[in-house]
Design a protein around this motif. Structure first.
Motif, PDB file in Angstrom:
ATOM      1  N   ASP A  69      42.861 -32.916 -15.422  1.00  0.00           N
ATOM      2  CA  ASP A  69      43.413 -31.718 -15.271  1.00  0.00           C
ATOM      3  C   ASP A  69      44.975 -31.939 -15.809  1.00  0.00           C
ATOM      4  O   ASP A  69      45.349 -32.737 -15.778  1.00  0.00           O
ATOM      5  N   TRP A  78      41.941 -27.818 -17.203  1.00  0.00           N
ATOM      6  CA  TRP A  78      40.888 -28.563 -16.694  1.00  0.00           C
ATOM      7  C   TRP A  78      39.877 -28.758 -17.769  1.00  0.00           C
ATOM      8  O   TRP A  78      39.589 -27.847 -18.417  1.00  0.00           O
ATOM      9  N   ASP A 102      42.116 -24.496  -7.760  1.00  0.00           N
ATOM     10  CA  ASP A 102      41.186 -25.799  -7.755  1.00  0.00           C
ATOM     11  C   ASP A 102      39.695 -25.401  -7.201  1.00  0.00           C
ATOM     12  O   ASP A 102      38.698 -25.982  -8.005  1.00  0.00           O
ATOM     13  N   ASP A 106      36.287 -25.845  -9.207  1.00  0.00           N
ATOM     14  CA  ASP A 106      35.127 -26.753  -8.624  1.00  0.00           C
ATOM     15  C   ASP A 106      33.846 -25.837  -8.584  1.00  0.00           C
ATOM     16  O   ASP A 106      32.855 -26.179  -8.962  1.00  0.00           O
TER      17      ASP A 106
END
Length: 115
Positions: A69, A78, A102, A106
């Protein structure tokens, strides 16, 4: 803001498609000999998930993805791919700084690599 203030990392101007192409070529062995790619995947610090230029994440379904990232003052990106190269995802965005993206990235990685 001119991203060149970030040094060499800010000198690259690319698209999500460019990042996909680069990560696919890197993990596909078309840019480096296997021994150097293995070094990139080896943790620089024991117990960490970051090698010499490549990070990895284990998805909720157990697929390990490799990539990295990056961010600067007004954007983040990313780019991760499965080791077998069959699936890949790149996200580029302008953050609004009301939260940490983040967790959302994910979750996206889980959807992209586990579904």
């Amino acid at each position: 803001m001119n991203p060149s203030v970030m040094g060499a990392g800010g000198e690259i101007i690319s698209t999500a498609k460019d990042l996909n192409r680069f990560v696919a070529a890197l993990l596909g062995g078309r840019l480096l000999p296997n021994r150097l790619l293995a070094e990139m995947k080896t943790p620089g610090v024991a117990g960490r998930a970051y090698g010499l230029g490549l990070a990895w994440k284990d998805t909720s379904c157990g697929v390990r993805v490799f990539g990295n990232d990056g961010d600067a003052l007004a954007y983040q990106a990313w780019s991760f791919a499965a080791e077998d190269g069959r699936r890949q995802v790149t996200v580029a965005l302008t953050p609004d700084f009301r939260g940490d993206p983040d967790d959302a990235v994910d979750a996206l990685l889980d959807r992209a690599f586990c579904d």
